[in-house]
Design an enzyme around this catalytic site. Structure first.
Site, PDB file in Angstrom:
ATOM      1  N   GLN A 103       7.194  17.643   5.607  1.00 16.92           N
ATOM      2  CA  GLN A 103       7.289  18.648   4.551  1.00 16.92           C
ATOM      3  C   GLN A 103       8.176  18.180   3.399  1.00 16.92           C
ATOM      4  O   GLN A 103       7.909  18.484   2.227  1.00 16.92           O
ATOM      5  CB  GLN A 103       7.802  19.986   5.109  1.00 16.92           C
ATOM      6  CG  GLN A 103       9.199  19.972   5.692  1.00 16.92           C
ATOM      7  CD  GLN A 103       9.205  19.641   7.180  1.00 16.92           C
ATOM      8  OE1 GLN A 103       8.305  18.989   7.679  1.00 16.92           O
ATOM      9  NE2 GLN A 103      10.234  20.096   7.872  1.00 16.92           N
ATOM     10  N   ASN A 159      11.093   8.934  10.822  1.00 15.01           N
ATOM     11  CA  ASN A 159      10.341   8.828  12.072  1.00 15.01           C
ATOM     12  C   ASN A 159       8.844   8.684  11.800  1.00 15.01           C
ATOM     13  O   ASN A 159       8.409   8.512  10.663  1.00 15.01           O
ATOM     14  CB  ASN A 159      10.636  10.032  12.976  1.00 15.01           C
ATOM     15  CG  ASN A 159      10.203  11.354  12.337  1.00 15.01           C
ATOM     16  OD1 ASN A 159       9.375  11.390  11.420  1.00 15.01           O
ATOM     17  ND2 ASN A 159      10.752  12.452  12.827  1.00 15.01           N
ATOM     18  N   GLN A 183      20.685  -5.586  16.959  1.00 14.94           N
ATOM     19  CA  GLN A 183      19.383  -5.024  16.596  1.00 14.94           C
ATOM     20  C   GLN A 183      18.780  -4.232  17.737  1.00 14.94           C
ATOM     21  O   GLN A 183      18.139  -3.207  17.543  1.00 14.94           O
ATOM     22  CB  GLN A 183      18.418  -6.134  16.159  1.00 14.94           C
ATOM     23  CG  GLN A 183      18.864  -6.851  14.900  1.00 14.94           C
ATOM     24  CD  GLN A 183      19.265  -5.896  13.801  1.00 14.94           C
ATOM     25  OE1 GLN A 183      18.450  -5.140  13.290  1.00 14.94           O
ATOM     26  NE2 GLN A 183      20.535  -5.909  13.426  1.00 14.94           N
ATOM     27  N   HIS A 239      19.279  -0.462  17.932  1.00 12.31           N
ATOM     28  CA  HIS A 239      18.631   0.455  16.987  1.00 12.31           C
ATOM     29  C   HIS A 239      17.651   1.372  17.703  1.00 12.31           C
ATOM     30  O   HIS A 239      17.666   2.584  17.527  1.00 12.31           O
ATOM     31  CB  HIS A 239      17.897  -0.326  15.889  1.00 12.31           C
ATOM     32  CG  HIS A 239      18.767  -0.688  14.738  1.00 12.31           C
ATOM     33  ND1 HIS A 239      19.335   0.243  13.909  1.00 12.31           N
ATOM     34  CD2 HIS A 239      19.170  -1.896  14.266  1.00 12.31           C
ATOM     35  CE1 HIS A 239      20.044  -0.366  12.973  1.00 12.31           C
ATOM     36  NE2 HIS A 239      19.970  -1.661  13.174  1.00 12.31           N
ATOM     37  N   GLU A 253      12.562 -10.061   9.992  1.00  9.44           N
ATOM     38  CA  GLU A 253      13.296  -9.211   9.058  1.00  9.44           C
ATOM     39  C   GLU A 253      14.678  -9.811   8.776  1.00  9.44           C
ATOM     40  O   GLU A 253      15.086  -9.979   7.631  1.00  9.44           O
ATOM     41  CB  GLU A 253      13.456  -7.817   9.666  1.00  9.44           C
ATOM     42  CG  GLU A 253      14.265  -6.855   8.818  1.00  9.44           C
ATOM     43  CD  GLU A 253      14.553  -5.553   9.542  1.00  9.44           C
ATOM     44  OE1 GLU A 253      14.914  -4.576   8.856  1.00  9.44           O
ATOM     45  OE2 GLU A 253      14.440  -5.502  10.782  1.00  9.44           O
ATOM     46  N   HIS A 254      15.419 -10.127   9.832  1.00  8.17           N
ATOM     47  CA  HIS A 254      16.730 -10.752   9.721  1.00  8.17           C
ATOM     48  C   HIS A 254      16.683 -12.109  10.406  1.00  8.17           C
ATOM     49  O   HIS A 254      16.226 -12.212  11.553  1.00  8.17           O
ATOM     50  CB  HIS A 254      17.813  -9.921  10.415  1.00  8.17           C
ATOM     51  CG  HIS A 254      17.875  -8.496   9.974  1.00  8.17           C
ATOM     52  ND1 HIS A 254      17.364  -7.455  10.727  1.00  8.17           N
ATOM     53  CD2 HIS A 254      18.390  -7.940   8.859  1.00  8.17           C
ATOM     54  CE1 HIS A 254      17.570  -6.311  10.095  1.00  8.17           C
ATOM     55  NE2 HIS A 254      18.184  -6.570   8.957  1.00  8.17           N
ATOM     56  N   ASP A 262      24.046  -5.294   7.033  1.00 13.50           N
ATOM     57  CA  ASP A 262      23.659  -3.894   7.188  1.00 13.50           C
ATOM     58  C   ASP A 262      24.551  -2.969   6.377  1.00 13.50           C
ATOM     59  O   ASP A 262      24.117  -1.885   5.966  1.00 13.50           O
ATOM     60  CB  ASP A 262      23.728  -3.487   8.661  1.00 13.50           C
ATOM     61  CG  ASP A 262      22.442  -3.790   9.408  1.00 13.50           C
ATOM     62  OD1 ASP A 262      21.431  -4.084   8.753  1.00 13.50           O
ATOM     63  OD2 ASP A 262      22.459  -3.729  10.652  1.00 13.50           O
ATOM     64  N   GLU A 321     -20.469 -10.997 -20.454  1.00 15.17           N
ATOM     65  CA  GLU A 321     -20.418  -9.964 -19.431  1.00 15.17           C
ATOM     66  C   GLU A 321     -21.311  -8.774 -19.781  1.00 15.17           C
ATOM     67  O   GLU A 321     -21.261  -7.746 -19.092  1.00 15.17           O
ATOM     68  CB  GLU A 321     -18.966  -9.489 -19.243  1.00 15.17           C
ATOM     69  CG  GLU A 321     -18.049 -10.577 -18.691  1.00 15.17           C
ATOM     70  CD  GLU A 321     -16.615 -10.096 -18.497  1.00 15.17           C
ATOM     71  OE1 GLU A 321     -16.305  -8.953 -18.918  1.00 15.17           O
ATOM     72  OE2 GLU A 321     -15.803 -10.845 -17.932  1.00 15.17           O
ATOM     73  N   HIS A 340     -17.315  -3.925 -26.210  1.00  7.04           N
ATOM     74  CA  HIS A 340     -16.128  -4.767 -26.202  1.00  7.04           C
ATOM     75  C   HIS A 340     -16.252  -5.848 -27.278  1.00  7.04           C
ATOM     76  O   HIS A 340     -15.318  -6.081 -28.065  1.00  7.04           O
ATOM     77  CB  HIS A 340     -15.957  -5.454 -24.842  1.00  7.04           C
ATOM     78  CG  HIS A 340     -15.345  -4.598 -23.771  1.00  7.04           C
ATOM     79  ND1 HIS A 340     -15.992  -3.522 -23.226  1.00  7.04           N
ATOM     80  CD2 HIS A 340     -14.146  -4.682 -23.149  1.00  7.04           C
ATOM     81  CE1 HIS A 340     -15.222  -2.973 -22.296  1.00  7.04           C
ATOM     82  NE2 HIS A 340     -14.085  -3.665 -22.235  1.00  7.04           N
TER      83      HIS A 340
END
Length: 435
Positions: free
Chosen positions: A197, A220, A265, A268, A333-334, A367, A421, A426
Site C-alpha cells: 500500500q 519484503n 552477511q 542478514h 554483491e560484496h 554497510d 526508411e 521525416h
C-alpha cells in the site's frame, strides 16, 4: 556441545564442481501467484480509494488503530525530536556516517555540458534532478537507519527537491534511530505506512501522500512485488535478492576475522550467501574451525547456521588468479580481497558491486560508514548493474541547436536515411532546411 556446522567444502578441480556451484548460486526471487494477486488487489484499492485504502490496510496489517492519514504523518519537528532522543554516541555515529556518505557521493554529481561545432551547431547534455523521490524503509524492531542515509543522501546530493519516506510502524514500534537518520539525511516528509500500500501510494499519489518519480529502498516480498508492478509508472532502484559476500584470501589473514566476515552477511537472513575462495586448503580448515568456534557467540546464530549450511561454501582454488576468474563468474554483491596486494588483483575483477581491499577492510565498514553506497546489485546482476548513486537521481536530456548552415548539411544526410526508411515526412521536414 554445539553441532558442527555443515558448510559445503568444494574443490574447483572436482568433476561435479560446476553442478554444485550452480546449485549454490541458484536464486529465484519471483513472487508466487498468491503474492502477485494480493499485491495487485492492494494497488488497485489504493488507486481507487487513496488515503482510505492506505489507512485501512495499515490498520489491518500493522495492528494499529488509526482514523486518518493524520495519524500516519510525521512532521519535521518529530524527526528533530528523534535526533535529540538518541544517545550522544549514536548521534555522533550517525553524523560521521552521514558526512562520509555525503562527501563520497558529491564526487558522483554530473554537470550539464555542451560543445559548439565549426558551423555553429551546438550539441550537449542537460542534467537535472528528479522532482520527487520516495524512500521505502523497513520498520519495526528490525529497521535500518543506515539504509536511510544510503538512499536519501545521494538523492539530496543530486539536487532532488523533495524526498518522501515511508516506514511501517507495526504495533506502534517506532525506531528513533531511523527517524534521526531521516533528519540528518534531509528527508522532507515521513509517513508511517509500509507494504504494497505504501508503494502504491508513492507511485500513484493520494490526497496525503504525493506521487513520486522514483521509489528506492529495500522491503519484503510484498514490497518487492509491488515495486515490480508499478515500474513504468515510476522508476525503481532494483529488485534486490539476498545479501552476498565473496571473500578471496591468500591464507594469511586471521581465520577468525574471515569467519566473522562470512557471518556478517549470513546474519542478514536465511537466504544470504557467504563464500570463501582460497588456494590454501589448510587455511580453509582453519576458517571452518573458526566458524564452529565463534558461531555460538552470535545473537542470530540459528539464522547464520541455516544460511551457511544452505548457501555457504568454502572453496579450494589453484591460485588467486583462478579465484578472480571464479569471482567474475559469481559477480558478487560484496567482494573482499583479503590478500597482501589487493591492487594487483583489482584489475582482474570485472564484476562486483563493491570491492573491499586488503585485510583491514571488512565489508561491515561499507554497510555503515566507509562512504560508498551499500545498495548494491545482487544475484549476479553486478555483471550489468552498479551501486545506487547520485546518477540514479538525475536525468539527462540531449540538447541540440542547429545553425542555418549546420541544419542544411545535416538535413542532406537525414534526408537520404529517412527516404531509405520510407519515412517521407521525416525526409521532407529535413529537406525544408536545406539551403
Amino acid at each position: 556441545m554445539n553441532t558442527p556446522l555443515k558448510i559445503a567444502r568444494l574443490d574447483i578441480n572436482q568433476v561435479d564442481f560446476n553442478h554444485h556451484l550452480d546449485g549454490l548460486l541458484a536464486w529465484e526471487g519471483v513472487s508466487d501467484k498468491a503474492v502477485n494477486e494480493r499485491v495487485e488487489e492492494i494497488i488497485s484499492a489504493v488507486r481507487a480509494r487513496g488515503d482510505a485504502a492506505v489507512v485501512e490496510y495499515t490498520a489491518r496489517f500493522d495492528g494499529l488503530e488509526v482514523a486518518s492519514m493524520a495519524d500516519l504523518t510525521l512532521d519535521r519537528a518529530r524527526l528533530e525530536q528523534a535526533l535529540d532522543r538518541i544517545t550522544a554516541e549514536q548521534r555522533q555515529a550517525l553524523e560521521v556516517a552521514a558526512e562520509r556518505v555525503r562527501l563520497y557521493h558529491e564526487h558522483q554529481r554530473q554537470d550539464s555540458w555542451r560543445y559548439t561545432e565549426a558551423d555553429g551547431t551546438v550539441l550537449g547534455q542537460q542534467v537535472t534532478p528528479l522532482d520527487r523521490v520516495g524512500l521505502y524503509v523497513p520498520g519495526g524492531k528490525a529497521s535500518y537507519p543506515s539504509s536511510v542515509l544510503m538512499n536519501a543522501i545521494p538523492a539530496k546530493v543530486a539536487g532532488v527537491p523533495e524526498v518522501v519516506m515511508v516506514v511501517p510502524t507495526p504495533r506502534g514500534e517506532i525506531n528513533e534511530l531511523v527517524l534521526a537518520a531521516a533528519c540528518l539525511a534531509g528527508v522532507d516528509r515521513v509517513f508511517t505506512v509500509g507494504g504494497a500500500q505504501a508503494v502504491a501510494a508513492l507511485a500513484y499519489g493520494t490526497d496525503s501522500i504525493p506521487g513520486v518519480d522514483k521509489i528506492v529502498g529495500p522491503g519484503n516480498i510484498y514490497v518487492a512485488t509491488a515495486k515490480r508492478a508499478v515500474f513504468g509508472k515510476v522508476g525503481i532502484d532494483m529488485i534486490a535478492g539476498p545479501s552476498e559476500i565473496l571473500v578471496i584470501c591468500d591464507g594469511q589473514t586471521d581465520p577468525d576475522w574471515i569467519a566473522m566476515d562470512l557471518f556478517s552477511q549470513a546474519e542478514h537472513d536465511e537466504d544470504a550467501q557467504s563464500i570463501l575462495l582460497s588456494p590454501d586448503a589448510d587455511f580453509l580448515d582453519a576458517v571452518e574451525a573458526s566458524l564452529n568456534k565463534l558461531l555460538g557467540s552470535l545473537e542470530r546464530s540459528d539464522m547464520v547456521r541455516i544460511s551457511l549450511e544452505s548457501r555457504g561454501a568454502l572453496i579450494k582454488v589453484d591460485s588467486l588468479e583462478q579465484a578472480c576468474e571464479l569471482s567474475n563468474r559469481i559477480a558478487p554483491e560484496h567482494l573482499e580481497l583479503s590478500v597482501a596486494d589487493p591492487d594487483a588483483m583489482l584489475l582482474q575483477i570485472r564484476h562486483a558491486g563493491a570491492i573491499f581491499m586488503g585485510r583491514f577492510t571488512p565489508e561491515a565498514l561499507g554497510d555503515y560508514c566507509a562512504g560508498p553506497n551499500h545498495v548494491l546489485p545482487t544475484s549476479g546482476t553486478a555483471r550489468f548493474s552498479s551501486p545506487l548513486g547520485v546518477y540514479d537521481f538525475q536525468k539527462r536530456s540531449s540538447v541540440i541547436f542547429c545553425s542555418p548552415e549546420g541544419a542544411s548539411e545535416l538535413a542532406k544526410t537525414a534526408s537520404v536515411l529517412a527516404r531509405g526508411e520510407s519515412l517521407t515526412a521525416h525526409a521532407r521536414s529535413a529537406e525544408y532546411r536545406i539551403k
